[in-house]
Every structure is written in structure tokens, then in C-alpha cells.
Design a protein around this motif. Structure first.
Motif, PDB file in Angstrom:
ATOM      1  N   SER A   1      -9.443   3.024  -5.275  1.00 39.63           N
ATOM      2  CA  SER A   1      -8.003   2.771  -5.267  1.00 39.63           C
ATOM      3  C   SER A   1      -7.472   2.161  -3.973  1.00 39.63           C
ATOM      4  CB  SER A   1      -7.231   4.081  -5.531  1.00 39.63           C
ATOM      5  OG  SER A   1      -7.305   4.949  -4.430  1.00 39.63           O
ATOM      6  N   CYS A   2      -8.238   2.261  -2.876  1.00 42.33           N
ATOM      7  CA  CYS A   2      -7.722   1.749  -1.609  1.00 42.33           C
ATOM      8  C   CYS A   2      -8.269   0.351  -1.267  1.00 42.33           C
ATOM      9  CB  CYS A   2      -8.014   2.704  -0.463  1.00 42.33           C
ATOM     10  SG  CYS A   2      -9.755   2.898  -0.098  1.00 42.33           S
TER      11      CYS A   2
ATOM     12  N   ALA B   1       0.841  -1.195   0.000  1.00 48.73           N
ATOM     13  CA  ALA B   1       0.000   0.000   0.000  1.00 48.73           C
ATOM     14  C   ALA B   1       0.875   1.243   0.000  1.00 48.73           C
ATOM     15  CB  ALA B   1      -0.930   0.008   1.218  1.00 48.73           C
TER      16      ALA B   1
ATOM     17  N   LEU C   1      -0.644   4.986 -10.552  1.00 55.39           N
ATOM     18  CA  LEU C   1      -1.611   4.260 -11.388  1.00 55.39           C
ATOM     19  C   LEU C   1      -1.049   3.977 -12.777  1.00 55.39           C
ATOM     20  CD1 LEU C   1      -4.959   6.105 -10.516  1.00 55.39           C
ATOM     21  CD2 LEU C   1      -4.198   3.867  -9.708  1.00 55.39           C
TER      22      LEU C   1
ATOM     23  N   ALA D   1       1.314   1.093 -12.520  1.00 58.42           N
ATOM     24  CA  ALA D   1       0.574  -0.152 -12.318  1.00 58.42           C
ATOM     25  C   ALA D   1      -0.027  -0.642 -13.634  1.00 58.42           C
ATOM     26  CB  ALA D   1      -0.527   0.060 -11.285  1.00 58.42           C
TER      27      ALA D   1
ATOM     28  N   ASN E   1      -2.619  -4.690 -10.407  1.00 59.07           N
ATOM     29  CA  ASN E   1      -3.993  -4.314 -10.121  1.00 59.07           C
ATOM     30  C   ASN E   1      -4.049  -3.407  -8.886  1.00 59.07           C
ATOM     31  OD1 ASN E   1      -6.609  -4.955  -8.374  1.00 59.07           O
ATOM     32  ND2 ASN E   1      -7.135  -5.201 -10.527  1.00 59.07           N
ATOM     33  N   VAL E   2      -4.718  -2.265  -9.058  1.00 60.29           N
ATOM     34  CA  VAL E   2      -4.969  -1.353  -7.939  1.00 60.29           C
ATOM     35  C   VAL E   2      -6.454  -1.461  -7.598  1.00 60.29           C
ATOM     36  CG1 VAL E   2      -4.975   1.060  -7.177  1.00 60.29           C
ATOM     37  CG2 VAL E   2      -3.130   0.233  -8.663  1.00 60.29           C
ATOM     38  N   PRO E   3      -6.805  -1.927  -6.405  1.00 58.39           N
ATOM     39  CA  PRO E   3      -5.993  -1.996  -5.179  1.00 58.39           C
ATOM     40  C   PRO E   3      -5.494  -3.389  -4.802  1.00 58.39           C
ATOM     41  CG  PRO E   3      -8.288  -2.100  -4.618  1.00 58.39           C
ATOM     42  CD  PRO E   3      -8.242  -2.031  -6.108  1.00 58.39           C
TER      43      PRO E   3
ATOM     44  N   ASP F   1      -3.098  -5.472  -5.923  1.00 59.19           N
ATOM     45  CA  ASP F   1      -1.644  -5.612  -5.784  1.00 59.19           C
ATOM     46  C   ASP F   1      -1.026  -4.452  -5.007  1.00 59.19           C
ATOM     47  OD1 ASP F   1      -1.523  -8.001  -7.318  1.00 59.19           O
ATOM     48  OD2 ASP F   1      -1.748  -6.807  -9.140  1.00 59.19           O
ATOM     49  N   ILE F   2      -1.595  -3.286  -5.150  1.00 63.79           N
ATOM     50  CA  ILE F   2      -1.087  -2.122  -4.432  1.00 63.79           C
ATOM     51  C   ILE F   2      -2.258  -1.191  -4.126  1.00 63.79           C
ATOM     52  CG2 ILE F   2      -0.486  -0.852  -6.555  1.00 63.79           C
ATOM     53  CD1 ILE F   2       1.679  -0.816  -3.411  1.00 63.79           C
ATOM     54  N   ALA F   3      -2.556  -1.000  -2.845  1.00 67.32           N
ATOM     55  CA  ALA F   3      -3.614  -0.077  -2.434  1.00 67.32           C
ATOM     56  C   ALA F   3      -3.047   1.338  -2.405  1.00 67.32           C
ATOM     57  CB  ALA F   3      -4.159  -0.468  -1.075  1.00 67.32           C
ATOM     58  N   LEU F   4      -3.914   2.315  -2.681  1.00 67.16           N
ATOM     59  CA  LEU F   4      -3.417   3.682  -2.873  1.00 67.16           C
ATOM     60  C   LEU F   4      -4.353   4.691  -2.218  1.00 67.16           C
ATOM     61  CD1 LEU F   4      -1.408   5.613  -4.353  1.00 67.16           C
ATOM     62  CD2 LEU F   4      -2.916   5.439  -6.356  1.00 67.16           C
TER      63      LEU F   4
END
Length: 346
Positions: free
Chosen positions: A337-338, A250, A263, A266, A272-274, A276-279
Motif C-alpha cells: 500500500s505504500c 499519501a 482502500l 480508492a 490506484n493504491v499506491p 495515486d495515493i500511498a497509504l
């Protein structure tokens, strides 16, 4: 051009009586004042603002000042945040028939007498709204010694000493990080919105660290990236984070532009958001809405309005009062995104 002498002669009064009637600086008999005002209207008299200022000791000018407008963190050119600030200030000053002056000192400028002090001594303004991005309060000290009306807009380290308006950047960063922690993340990285010599960047980093500490998550230096105001800094931050052996899950981005860069990275690398990675981010700009970025409001427009209101209030006060430190409320706008299940505010 019609002068005050012409008005006095036509109305059959002294020049000082015309000045008293027009500026309201001393009582004038109602019938005399009405006669003077009738002559002013008939002759279409337009007062000289400089001369009027000598009488009233007011210029109706408010100055917006920043010591460093050319920095990567605070730049006038193409800066939507600065436009929002100007809009808020301008709306209030226009209602009260005040003018807005903009002034700055360039980076590295070492004049013997700071520009802001010169403006005060020359009585070019009645008060100043100042953006003070760094730990540099020397010019503020000189103005306050002269009891000159000042309101700081934005982060500052002079709370309870000088009137100010700002959002609580420490608290917002804490809440942003806390939100990701509540979603189950412990590997949370932070992208600073600029160099840590800037107060707002320092505040946001400290808020991020406070949330981690409260949860018992160890702070990692390698999870901090110093960015700037461009989307590319978010992209570069992701390149750096993905190069780490233990990659974060994150990210707390310091501003929406950086979040867009995350983004873009990614998308280009199949992340993938979120998932693989939350934002999560700051500012809640139209871009955050467009790209579905969870972002906290940092209402610069409202800061401008409240700063202008506070300064005008200072100008009208007869007695000195303790400084006010106004905090503009903030809301976390949750989007896709989160990875939060419920849309709302944290």
C-alpha cells in the motif's frame, strides 16, 4: 461445610496455628504443619477467600480500570484491541493464580468518590492496571498518595511519576511519516484515530508533525482529518481530501480500520493504491495483512503482558523504587500500500 475450627479440632491445634500453616504468615513446626495439611486434604477443606484476605491482607484480585469505556476511541464491545489487551493480562495473572476484575466509570459520571478510589478503600483489589485515555490524573493522584500499586497501560502524561507500559506513539507516527517522505512524498495527510483530546491521538499527530518539520515540509491544517474506530471514517477522510484543491499523494492513517476505508474509496473511484495515493497505518492487525496495508505494530497484547508483570513485581517489592516506564518495541511492516520497493522494516 468444613471450617477452620474443624481443622484445628481434628489436628489438635489452635485456629491461629492452622491459619499460620495454611497461609504461611508465621513459622509452624514441620511435623505440625504436615499434620494440619493432612487433615485439610482428608476433610477437603476449601478456605473462604474473604476471610483469608483478612488474614493475609491480600485478595489476589487485580483490577483493569478505564474511566471511559463507552467512548468512540475506547469501547469494550467488538474491540479486538481490547481483546488482545485482556489476553495478555489474563495469561500472566493466570500463571500467578490472580483474578482479573474489570471496572469502569461511565462518561459524565460524577460520583462524589470515584469508583476506583472506593475499590481501593474497600480492599477489593491488590493493585490496578488503568487505561487513562485523557489528561485526567486526579484519581491517580489519590491512589499514589496512598502508595497503592498502579500501572498505567497506554499513553499517559505522567511519565516518571507512575509506572507505565506503552508503545511510543509519537515515535511510530514520526517513523510512518518519515517513511513516506523517504519515498518522495511531501503532500502527506493524516487521519487521527480519534478526537485529539485523547493522548494517543495527540501523540500520533505530534509525531507526524515532527517528521514534516524535520524535512522542511510545512504542516497543513487542511491535511488533518479527525476520524474514529470505523472503516467509514477512512472513507469520509478520502472524500474530504479529494475535495481539496491541492490533494495529498499519501496518507498516514491512524488505525488499520481507517486504512481499509481509504482502500474502499480508492476502489470505488478508480484510484490506484499506491500509485495515486500511498497509504501507511498503525496496529498491524490481521486486516492489514489481508489488504496489503503497510502498518506499524502497536502490540497491545504485549503491553497487557508487561503491564501485568510489572504490577505483580510491585506487589512483591518490600522497598519503594522509582517508577518504571516500559516502552514496547514497534516494527513497520511494509506491504504494497505504500509503494516501497523493498519489503522490510523502516
Amino acid at each position: 461445610m468444613v471450617t477452620i475450627k474443624d481443622i484445628a479440632r481434628e489436628a489438635g491445634v489452635s485456629i491461629s496455628t492452622v491459619s499460620f500453616a495454611f497461609n504461611g504468615t508465621a513459622p509452624v513446626a514441620p511435623e505440625t504443619k504436615e499434620r494440619i495439611m493432612e487433615v485439610i486434604r482428608r476433610l477437603n477443606y476449601q478456605p473462604n477467600s474473604a476471610a483469608r484476605g483478612l488474614v493475609t491482607r491480600k485478595t489476589n484480585n487485580i483490577c483493569l480500570f478505564t474511566p471511559q469505556p463507552a467512548s468512540e476511541f475506547f469501547n469494550f464491545s467488538g474491540n479486538s484491541i481490547f481483546n488482545d489487551l485482556m489476553q495478555g493480562i489474563g495469561e500472566i495473572l493466570d500463571q500467578k493464580d490472580h483474578n482479573l476484575l474489570i471496572s469502569w466509570d461511565n462518561l459524565g459520571h460524577k460520583a462524589k468518590t470515584p469508583k476506583l478510589v472506593k475499590l481501593m478503600r474497600e480492599r477489593a483489589m491488590d493493585g490496578v492496571l488503568i487505561c487513562l485515555p485523557k489528561h485526567d490524573s486526579s484519581v491517580i493522584a489519590e491512589l499514589t498518595e496512598q502508595n497503592f500499586p498502579i500501572v498505567i497501560i497506554g499513553s499517559n502524561d505522567m511519565k516518571n511519576q507512575v509506572n507505565s507500559v506503552d508503545v511510543d506513539n509519537h515515535e511510530i507516527a514520526y517513523r510512518n511519516t518519515r517513511h513516506l517522505l523517504n519515498l518522495g512524498h511531501s503532500k502527506i495527510a493524516f487521519i487521527s484515530p480519534g478526537s485529539l483530546e485523547y493522548l494517543v491521538c495527540e501523540d500520533r499527530l505530534e509525531g507526524y508533525k515532527s517528521a514534516l518539520e524535520e524535512e522542511g515540509v510545512k504542516f497543513r491544517e487542511d491535511y488533518v482529518y479527525i476520524g474514529d474506530d470505523k472503516e467509514t471514517s477512512g472513507y469520509r477522510a478520502m472524500e474530504y481530501f479529494r475535495s481539496l484543491k491541492d490533494t495529498p499523494t499519501a496518507i498516514v492513517a491512524g488505525r488499520d480500520a481507517q486504512a481499509i476505508g481509504v482502500l474502499e474509496y480508492a476502489q470505488m473511484h478508480g484510484l490506484n493504491v499506491p500509485k495515486d495515493i500511498a497509504l501507511i497505518s498503525f496496529e498491524n492487525t490481521p486486516q492489514a495483512v489481508k489488504y496489503g496495508i503497510t502498518s506499524a505494530t502497536t502490540n497491545v497484547y504485549e503491553s497487557g503482558k508487561e503491564g501485568a508483570k510489572l504490577l505483580l513485581k510491585l506487589l512483591s517489592r518490600k522497598k519503594e523504587r522509582p517508577p518504571q516506564n516500559i516502552v514496547i518495541s514497534s516494527e513497520l511492516i511494509i506491504r504494497s500500500s505504500c509503494g516501497a520497493a523493498i519489503v522490510g522494516s523502516e
